[in-house]
Design a protein around this motif. Structure first.
Motif, mmCIF file in Angstrom:
data_model
loop_
_atom_site.group_PDB
_atom_site.id
_atom_site.type_symbol
_atom_site.label_atom_id
_atom_site.label_comp_id
_atom_site.label_asym_id
_atom_site.label_seq_id
_atom_site.Cartn_x
_atom_site.Cartn_y
_atom_site.Cartn_z
ATOM 1 N N LYS A 4 -3.475 -7.678 14.842
ATOM 2 C CA LYS A 4 -2.936 -6.575 14.050
ATOM 3 C C LYS A 4 -3.440 -5.236 14.583
ATOM 4 O O LYS A 4 -2.705 -4.243 14.586
ATOM 5 C CB LYS A 4 -3.308 -6.744 12.580
ATOM 6 C CG LYS A 4 -2.479 -5.926 11.632
ATOM 7 C CD LYS A 4 -2.655 -6.406 10.199
ATOM 8 C CE LYS A 4 -1.343 -6.830 9.604
ATOM 9 N NZ LYS A 4 -1.422 -7.225 8.195
ATOM 10 N N HIS A 5 -4.673 -5.194 15.057
ATOM 11 C CA HIS A 5 -5.196 -3.979 15.669
ATOM 12 C C HIS A 5 -4.404 -3.645 16.935
ATOM 13 O O HIS A 5 -4.110 -2.474 17.207
ATOM 14 C CB HIS A 5 -6.683 -4.135 16.001
ATOM 15 C CG HIS A 5 -7.577 -4.165 14.791
ATOM 16 N ND1 HIS A 5 -7.520 -3.212 13.797
ATOM 17 C CD2 HIS A 5 -8.546 -5.040 14.406
ATOM 18 C CE1 HIS A 5 -8.414 -3.481 12.858
ATOM 19 N NE2 HIS A 5 -9.046 -4.601 13.211
ATOM 20 N N ALA A 23 0.189 -11.910 11.622
ATOM 21 C CA ALA A 23 -0.717 -11.724 12.756
ATOM 22 C C ALA A 23 -2.169 -11.807 12.306
ATOM 23 O O ALA A 23 -2.529 -11.297 11.240
ATOM 24 C CB ALA A 23 -0.452 -10.377 13.417
ATOM 25 N N LEU A 50 -1.299 -4.494 17.516
ATOM 26 C CA LEU A 50 0.024 -4.039 17.082
ATOM 27 C C LEU A 50 -0.028 -2.587 16.613
ATOM 28 O O LEU A 50 0.880 -1.801 16.889
ATOM 29 C CB LEU A 50 0.554 -4.944 15.960
ATOM 30 C CG LEU A 50 0.929 -6.368 16.359
ATOM 31 C CD1 LEU A 50 1.224 -7.200 15.112
ATOM 32 C CD2 LEU A 50 2.134 -6.372 17.283
ATOM 33 N N ARG A 82 3.326 -1.611 7.948
ATOM 34 C CA ARG A 82 3.146 -3.054 8.132
ATOM 35 C C ARG A 82 1.928 -3.391 8.990
ATOM 36 O O ARG A 82 1.365 -4.478 8.867
ATOM 37 C CB ARG A 82 4.408 -3.678 8.730
ATOM 38 C CG ARG A 82 5.557 -3.749 7.735
ATOM 39 C CD ARG A 82 6.791 -4.391 8.341
ATOM 40 N NE ARG A 82 7.908 -4.379 7.408
ATOM 41 C CZ ARG A 82 8.138 -5.311 6.488
ATOM 42 N NH1 ARG A 82 7.322 -6.348 6.386
ATOM 43 N NH2 ARG A 82 9.176 -5.225 5.692
ATOM 44 N N VAL A 83 1.546 -2.472 9.885
ATOM 45 C CA VAL A 83 0.346 -2.729 10.695
ATOM 46 C C VAL A 83 -0.902 -2.133 10.050
ATOM 47 O O VAL A 83 -1.971 -2.109 10.656
ATOM 48 C CB VAL A 83 0.515 -2.184 12.132
ATOM 49 C CG1 VAL A 83 1.661 -2.880 12.830
ATOM 50 C CG2 VAL A 83 0.700 -0.668 12.135
ATOM 51 N N ALA A 90 3.796 -8.267 12.533
ATOM 52 C CA ALA A 90 2.586 -7.886 11.794
ATOM 53 C C ALA A 90 2.208 -8.806 10.634
ATOM 54 O O ALA A 90 1.023 -9.128 10.472
ATOM 55 C CB ALA A 90 2.724 -6.447 11.298
ATOM 56 N N GLU A 116 -6.199 -10.729 12.439
ATOM 57 C CA GLU A 116 -6.704 -9.368 12.335
ATOM 58 C C GLU A 116 -6.815 -8.667 13.691
ATOM 59 O O GLU A 116 -6.458 -7.495 13.824
ATOM 60 C CB GLU A 116 -8.083 -9.377 11.650
ATOM 61 C CG GLU A 116 -8.501 -8.025 11.100
ATOM 62 C CD GLU A 116 -7.523 -7.504 10.040
ATOM 63 O OE1 GLU A 116 -7.372 -6.265 9.957
ATOM 64 O OE2 GLU A 116 -6.919 -8.319 9.319
#
Length: 768
Positions: A584-585, A579, A587, A620-621, A576, A581
């Motif tokens: 990240k979604h 990563a 994840l 974290r995400v 995360a 953006e």
């Protein structure tokens, strides 16, 4: 041989060892069907049942624990490091505290016990000896969770005092298991007993049989237990035969009573003691003397026993060396009793050195052994090979694997595949397993497992092919779960994509007659899959591929443990921070799907580690609300630990949720929960992140460490404050307050803080 050819040949050779029936249909488990997972809100009520499953055994009253916490923390805070200081606690007080904390056995109370052991001499003027652990073990017995107690025994050597568990400690644990009917737990503990230097004896097996009767074991269960017992030192005892007979008679199974007694006599009559009937008693006295007072005292006792009729022999030397890991002890014992050392005695010395964490001494002892001309054997070399392979994994270095392969080559040359190598070698009866004198399945499993975790797996793919060919030449069946899982991991790491990796798993794991993969091996395979990265973008692991293997694990009868979920969540959390953006979604969606699986899995009992990892992964995400709900679960269930606190405070800081951070702190204060160093630093960082720099400085200067000397501000705390202070050009003011309120720490500030530190006279001027 090229890497591609080696990997392909490895897979073909491994499959060839599992010949599939021509008429058998290959039934592959299909991929988990793709489905859209809706965003699930994590409500407290939906997890109330899981939270309740944390508790085992009786609960110590909160008021009683609060009194003990206050007493021990006051005692710890009163220590100033002076050797002349009067001890704040008496012997009886500290033992009572240990009893209560062990009876609670909450993670924070077990951590506090270790803190007490670290400061034991200062607290009560005593050293950490075996009797101290006896108090802790008795408290853990009151708590009633056998796994917690087993973990304590296994880890005793690594705890303050470095005390190895005595046979008495093990038997306290085993008697508890027997009363509860946990026969499987006893059988699982016996190899760990032997590894700790306390091989099971006749009393151990009597406890096992008691547990088996209490658990309703069948006749076949007892005969299988006989197979296990044959691997250890066990002397024929007619009392045991009568115990087995009468146990079945009480169950009104007379024919089975006669059958079990006959089977027992046939198996163990040849182990009858032909010497003095007091032999077992004498040898138990010797073992106890070695544990309590050391080798010299035990040799003196041995000489006294000789006058009563005891004859020293090969096994005597094994008993005397059970705690020794230096050649000097072996030489002293040999000379004192006029005995000759065998390879098994050298193996004891080498193995004990490895258990003590001294691999260099073990290798030096092996070099000395080679100069004696005594014959090599697998039991002698296996501990060294295992230790080298473990060192390679620990240090992320392949050189120890190369050294282990050199030792294997020495043994393979001494026992070529054309020589008779199938005969089992029992050696000293204290060994855990029956072993062949030459390379065996256990040794090949150790080497292949190390190759599976190596830094350069391509380098060892060809070597793995050669080892498989060696196994085939020695007629060693490929029926070890370790070997199979090692081949799967090597093949997966040699794949060019995640689909190819999963296909390699399917071909090897689902072959006809393939050995059953154990829970630990499944965990390794799954962790390998989650870590595979075939592109530079660090794409998230495939949840569907992962849970297809989890499904196989469950269908095979293996329990899906919290660690299976935790390691996947940990991998998602690792990806995360860096990563982009959009990733990240992805994840975040993955973490939600993992949580969905966890929520819908009725077989799983989450532990604190798993909840912590779920909370950390959520934060974290970027899903703070979900992370905070997990914290509420832990808080209500009273199963949070210091790691939980640091995680939620970090989450509050990154989410700019200062009111919730204050609420976390106040609710911990209500529970008299004392923050550790990491918690205080997390709280300070949280304050800085939400724009409360002045409050953070005040906390560091006036409150942190006020009631806990072991959590006083340190250099990293100041570095943290200054990092945030420079963003608003407030470093001068911060340094001024540190110099005024923390003068001792001010003097210790390192040179690397030079970019923050300004001239002292300027600070004084600014502060005036």
């Amino acid at each position: 041989m090229s890497f591609g050819r080696a990997a392909s040949q490895l897979e073909r050779l491994a499959i060839a060892v599992y010949p599939a029936s021509r008429n058998a249909r290959q039934n592959w488990v299909s991929l988990l069907s793709h489905r859209k997972t809706c965003t699930r809100s994590l409500s407290l009520s939906s997890h109330s049942v899981s939270s309740d499953r944390f508790h085992n055994g009786q609960r110590v009253p909160d008021k009683k624990l609060a009194v003990v916490h206050a007493q021990i923390h006051n005692a710890l805070n009163s220590l100033d490091g002076s050797s002349t200081q009067q001890c704040p606690l008496e012997e009886g007080q500290v033992f009572r505290i240990l009893d209560i904390l062990a009876s609670s056995a909450r993670p924070q109370d077990l951590a506090l016990i270790e803190k007490i052991l670290e400061n034991f001499s200062s607290l009560c003027g005593l050293s950490v000896v075996a009797e101290v652990h006896s108090h802790i073990i008795r408290g853990l017995l009151q708590h009633g969770n056998p796994q917690t107690l087993l973990n304590w025994l296994i880890q005793m050597r690594q705890k303050p005092g470095n005390v190895q568990p005595y046979l008495q400690h093990w038997h306290m644990f085993l008697e508890h298991c027997a009363d509860m009917g946990h026969a499987n737990m006893i059988q699982a503990a016996m190899p760990k007993m032997a590894y700790s230097g306390c091989p099971p004896n006749n009393r151990t097996f009597k406890i096992l049989f008691k547990a088996m009767f209490n658990s309703g074991a069948t006749l076949n269960d007892f005969t299988r237990a006989f197979d296990t017992i044959e691997q250890y030192t066990f002397w024929y005892d007619k009392d045991v035969a009568n115990m087995l007979y009468s146990g079945f008679v009480k169950l009104n199974r007379l024919s089975q009573a006669k059958q079990i007694k006959k089977e027992f006599n046939q198996r163990f009559r040849n182990r009858a003691i032909k010497e003095s009937p007091r032999l077992l008693e004498w040898e138990e006295d010797l073992a106890l003397e070695v544990e309590r007072h050391g080798l010299v005292s035990a040799i003196d006792l041995c000489k006294v026993l000789q006058k009563s009729g005891y004859n020293v022999h090969h096994r005597t030397l094994s008993i005397l060396l059970r705690r020794s890991h230096h050649i000097s002890d072996l030489e002293f014992a040999k000379t004192s009793l006029d005995l000759q050392a065998s390879p098994s005695h050298w193996s004891i010395i080498i193995t004990n050195a490895i258990r003590a964490g001294d691999l260099a001494t073990a290798l030096s002892s092996y070099a000395h052994f080679r100069s004696t001309g005594l014959p090599l054997s697998a039991p002698l070399l296996q501990p060294l090979i295992s230790a080298l392979c473990a060192s390679a994994f620990r240090d992320n270095d392949d050189k120890p694997i190369d050294h282990a392969l050199e030792l294997y080559d020495e043994l393979a040359r001494a026992f070529p595949s054309s020589s008779p190598n199938a005969a089992l070698h029992r050696g000293d009866p204290g060994f855990v397993r029956e072993r062949s004198t030459g390379p065996d399945a256990y040794m090949y499993g150790t080497l292949l497992r190390a190759m599976g975790t190596s830094v350069d797996v391509q380098k060892y793919s060809g070597v793995a092919v050669l080892l498989l060919a060696e196994m085939e030449a020695r007629a060693i069946p490929l029926q070890s779960p370790i070997i199979l899982s090692s081949l799967i991991v090597i093949a997966m790491r040699c794949s060019s994509g995640v689909d190819e990796a999963l296909e390699a798993y399917r071909r090897l794991a689902r072959r006809h007659n393939a050995p059953r993969i154990t829970a630990r091996c499944y965990q390794w395979i799954l962790n390998t899959l989650s870590q595979l990265n075939f592109g530079e973008d660090g794409s998230p692991p495939s949840i569907w591929h992962y849970f297809e293997i989890v499904k196989d694990m469950r269908l095979s009868g293996q329990a899906v443990t919290p660690a299976i979920y935790a390691q996947l969540l940990k991998r998602l959390a690792q990806l995360a921070p860096d990563a982009p953006e959009d990733m990240k979604h992805s994840l975040a969606a993955c973490v939600r799907r993992v949580h969905d699986h966890l929520t819908l899995d009725p077989t799983i009992t989450p532990d604190t580690l798993l909840w912590n990892q779920l909370m950390d992964s959520y934060q974290r995400v970027g899903l703070f609300a979900e992370a905070y709900r997990v914290w509420e679960i832990l808080l209500v269930s009273e199963n949070f630990d210091h790691a939980s606190v640091s995680i939620i405070l970090d989450a509050c800081g990154f989410a700019n949720a200062w009111p919730l951070a204050q609420r976390v702190y106040s609710r911990l204060t209500e529970r008299s929960f004392l923050l550790n160093q990491g918690n205080w630093d997390a709280y300070v960082e949280c304050m800085c992140r939400v724009g409360k720099l002045n409050d953070a400085v005040k906390l560091v200067c006036l409150e942190m460490g006020k009631d806990q000397k072991d959590v006083a501000p340190h250099k990293d705390t100041i570095r943290l404050l200054l990092t945030f202070a420079t963003r608003s050009n407030q470093q001068d003011e911060v340094l001024s307050r540190i110099q005024r309120y923390l003068p001792d720490l001010w003097e210790e500030l390192p040179a690397e803080l030079g970019e923050f530190v300004i001239k002292p006279e300027h600070i004084m001027t600014t502060s005036q």
